[in-house]
Design a protein around this motif. Structure first.
Motif, PDB file in Angstrom:
ATOM      1  N   LEU A  79      -6.846   7.199  12.276  1.00 28.23           N
ATOM      2  CA  LEU A  79      -6.385   7.160  11.102  1.00 28.23           C
ATOM      3  C   LEU A  79      -6.681   7.930   9.857  1.00 28.23           C
ATOM      4  O   LEU A  79      -6.267   8.054   8.890  1.00 28.23           O
ATOM      5  N   ALA A  80      -7.917   8.356  10.136  1.00 29.51           N
ATOM      6  CA  ALA A  80      -8.610   9.194   9.122  1.00 29.51           C
ATOM      7  C   ALA A  80      -7.852  10.233   8.817  1.00 29.51           C
ATOM      8  O   ALA A  80      -7.922  10.873   7.475  1.00 29.51           O
ATOM      9  N   GLY A  81      -7.293  10.958   9.520  1.00 31.26           N
ATOM     10  CA  GLY A  81      -6.327  12.203   9.171  1.00 31.26           C
ATOM     11  C   GLY A  81      -5.167  11.820   8.788  1.00 31.26           C
ATOM     12  O   GLY A  81      -4.279  12.673   8.578  1.00 31.26           O
ATOM     13  N   ALA A  82      -4.721  10.659   8.273  1.00 31.43           N
ATOM     14  CA  ALA A  82      -3.463  10.350   7.858  1.00 31.43           C
ATOM     15  C   ALA A  82      -3.491   9.625   6.392  1.00 31.43           C
ATOM     16  O   ALA A  82      -3.911   8.496   6.188  1.00 31.43           O
ATOM     17  N   PRO A  83      -3.440  10.768   5.523  1.00 25.66           N
ATOM     18  CA  PRO A  83      -3.703  10.597   3.875  1.00 25.66           C
ATOM     19  C   PRO A  83      -2.756   9.636   3.483  1.00 25.66           C
ATOM     20  O   PRO A  83      -1.427   9.816   3.822  1.00 25.66           O
ATOM     21  N   LEU A  84      -2.939   8.847   2.604  1.00 26.53           N
ATOM     22  CA  LEU A  84      -1.948   8.057   1.743  1.00 26.53           C
ATOM     23  C   LEU A  84      -1.902   8.242   0.339  1.00 26.53           C
ATOM     24  O   LEU A  84      -3.019   8.913  -0.247  1.00 26.53           O
ATOM     25  N   VAL A  85      -0.814   7.948  -0.138  1.00 31.11           N
ATOM     26  CA  VAL A  85      -0.778   8.258  -1.572  1.00 31.11           C
ATOM     27  C   VAL A  85       0.264   6.725  -2.222  1.00 31.11           C
ATOM     28  O   VAL A  85       0.665   6.171  -1.495  1.00 31.11           O
ATOM     29  N   VAL A  86      -0.312   6.579  -3.550  1.00 43.10           N
ATOM     30  CA  VAL A  86       0.244   5.326  -4.341  1.00 43.10           C
ATOM     31  C   VAL A  86       1.610   5.790  -4.779  1.00 43.10           C
ATOM     32  O   VAL A  86       1.592   6.754  -5.576  1.00 43.10           O
ATOM     33  N   ILE A  87       2.424   5.166  -4.505  1.00 43.52           N
ATOM     34  CA  ILE A  87       3.867   5.326  -4.895  1.00 43.52           C
ATOM     35  C   ILE A  87       4.110   4.029  -5.989  1.00 43.52           C
ATOM     36  O   ILE A  87       3.823   2.743  -5.635  1.00 43.52           O
ATOM     37  N   VAL A  88       4.452   4.345  -7.088  1.00 49.75           N
ATOM     38  CA  VAL A  88       4.809   3.338  -8.349  1.00 49.75           C
ATOM     39  C   VAL A  88       6.115   3.314  -8.593  1.00 49.75           C
ATOM     40  O   VAL A  88       6.633   4.569  -9.124  1.00 49.75           O
ATOM     41  N   ASP A  89       6.938   2.183  -8.473  1.00 46.37           N
ATOM     42  CA  ASP A  89       8.269   2.101  -8.729  1.00 46.37           C
ATOM     43  C   ASP A  89       8.466   2.224 -10.310  1.00 46.37           C
ATOM     44  O   ASP A  89       7.893   1.303 -11.058  1.00 46.37           O
ATOM     45  N   ALA A  90       9.154   3.125 -10.914  1.00 46.08           N
ATOM     46  CA  ALA A  90       9.313   3.127 -12.419  1.00 46.08           C
ATOM     47  C   ALA A  90      10.220   2.042 -13.043  1.00 46.08           C
ATOM     48  O   ALA A  90       9.712   1.601 -14.152  1.00 46.08           O
ATOM     49  N   ALA A  91      10.826   1.383 -12.088  1.00 46.18           N
ATOM     50  CA  ALA A  91      11.781   0.273 -12.642  1.00 46.18           C
ATOM     51  C   ALA A  91      10.679  -1.130 -12.934  1.00 46.18           C
ATOM     52  O   ALA A  91      10.974  -1.655 -13.742  1.00 46.18           O
ATOM     53  N   ASP A  92      10.069  -1.307 -11.904  1.00 46.77           N
ATOM     54  CA  ASP A  92       9.348  -2.605 -11.936  1.00 46.77           C
ATOM     55  C   ASP A  92       7.762  -2.452 -12.125  1.00 46.77           C
ATOM     56  O   ASP A  92       7.053  -3.485 -12.328  1.00 46.77           O
ATOM     57  N   GLY A  93       7.307  -1.216 -11.978  1.00 42.36           N
ATOM     58  CA  GLY A  93       5.687  -1.196 -11.835  1.00 42.36           C
ATOM     59  C   GLY A  93       5.064  -1.421 -10.509  1.00 42.36           C
ATOM     60  O   GLY A  93       4.111  -1.402 -10.373  1.00 42.36           O
ATOM     61  N   PRO A  99       2.607   7.108   3.399  1.00 40.87           N
ATOM     62  CA  PRO A  99       2.249   8.572   4.034  1.00 40.87           C
ATOM     63  C   PRO A  99       2.355   9.647   2.882  1.00 40.87           C
ATOM     64  O   PRO A  99       3.204   9.436   2.224  1.00 40.87           O
ATOM     65  N   ALA A 100       1.345  10.194   2.815  1.00 41.90           N
ATOM     66  CA  ALA A 100       1.182  11.473   1.962  1.00 41.90           C
ATOM     67  C   ALA A 100       2.097  12.807   2.313  1.00 41.90           C
ATOM     68  O   ALA A 100       1.373  13.672   3.228  1.00 41.90           O
ATOM     69  N   GLY A 101       3.257  12.906   2.302  1.00 48.15           N
ATOM     70  CA  GLY A 101       3.804  14.098   2.689  1.00 48.15           C
ATOM     71  C   GLY A 101       3.962  14.097   4.333  1.00 48.15           C
ATOM     72  O   GLY A 101       4.643  15.063   4.721  1.00 48.15           O
ATOM     73  N   ASP A 102       3.518  13.142   5.019  1.00 48.30           N
ATOM     74  CA  ASP A 102       3.627  13.156   6.496  1.00 48.30           C
ATOM     75  C   ASP A 102       4.265  11.942   6.964  1.00 48.30           C
ATOM     76  O   ASP A 102       3.488  10.878   6.586  1.00 48.30           O
ATOM     77  N   ASP A 103       5.082  12.109   7.768  1.00 47.09           N
ATOM     78  CA  ASP A 103       5.934  10.799   8.090  1.00 47.09           C
ATOM     79  C   ASP A 103       5.447  10.322   9.635  1.00 47.09           C
ATOM     80  O   ASP A 103       6.248   9.994  10.292  1.00 47.09           O
ATOM     81  N   SER A 104       4.407  10.830  10.044  1.00 45.85           N
ATOM     82  CA  SER A 104       3.851  10.838  11.448  1.00 45.85           C
ATOM     83  C   SER A 104       3.700   9.436  11.939  1.00 45.85           C
ATOM     84  O   SER A 104       3.387   8.515  10.877  1.00 45.85           O
ATOM     85  N   LEU A 105       3.415   9.184  13.084  1.00 45.76           N
ATOM     86  CA  LEU A 105       3.119   7.621  13.467  1.00 45.76           C
ATOM     87  C   LEU A 105       1.756   7.273  12.915  1.00 45.76           C
ATOM     88  O   LEU A 105       1.719   5.969  12.314  1.00 45.76           O
ATOM     89  N   PRO A 106       0.857   7.977  13.115  1.00 48.23           N
ATOM     90  CA  PRO A 106      -0.477   7.395  12.476  1.00 48.23           C
ATOM     91  C   PRO A 106      -0.419   7.242  11.103  1.00 48.23           C
ATOM     92  O   PRO A 106      -1.040   6.467  10.458  1.00 48.23           O
TER      93      PRO A 106
END
Length: 168
Positions: A79-93, A99-106
């Protein structure tokens, strides 16, 4: 194998992936186009998906207090090669990891594990202790000490084996 309800949130993905292999019969749904389509996999992706599946199974066995079923690549390495990003919903915070730009299974598995860690549910996903099963299940028992995916099948078999061993 299990009559249990699916794991909550993203853990359903992990549970479903681990349960693509029926150890007792050897049937692997990743061998079929329909089984691969559930995860967005091609035939070329299958070896990596199987490696990830077995690493997850070893981790879920550890959650249940059991040794790995075989030598596997550590889950953290996969899983080390599977970077994540924080997504914040503008409506409710509300915030979530994705997955950061990568929708792979890992990447999707890494996001599911991170979500479960935050929710405190990760260690409740376990693998059945029966050596001919190792089916993934979500332990909803109050004490979190479930041992089998199904009391009616794997639990009953284990209890019958213990009973017969005492009688012999």
């Amino acid at each position: 194998m299990s009559e249990r309800s699916p794991a909550p949130g993203g853990l359903d993905l992990v549970e479903t992936l681990v349960n693509t292999l029926d150890i007792e019969t050897g049937a692997d749904s990743l061998d079929t186009p329909q089984g691969r389509a559930r995860f967005g996999l091609t035939e070329d992706d299958v070896p990596g998906a199987r490696e990830l599946r077995e690493s997850l199974r070893a981790t879920l066995l550890a959650h249940a207090g059991h040794p790995p079923h075989r030598t596997v690549t550590p889950l953290g390495e996969l899983l080390a090669g599977a970077p994540l990003v924080v997504i914040v919903d503008a409506a409710d915070g509300c915030a979530a990891l994705a997955p950061a730009g990568d929708d792979s299974l890992p990447a999707r598995v890494a996001a599911a594990v991170a979500e479960a860690l935050v929710a405190g549910t990760w260690t409740r996903l376990k693998a059945c202790e029966a050596a001919d099963c190792h089916w993934a299940y979500y332990d909803r028992s109050p004490a979190g000490r479930g041992r089998w995916c199904s009391m009616q099948v794997c639990g009953a078999r284990a209890k019958m084996r213990r009973y017969r061993a005492k009688e012999a």
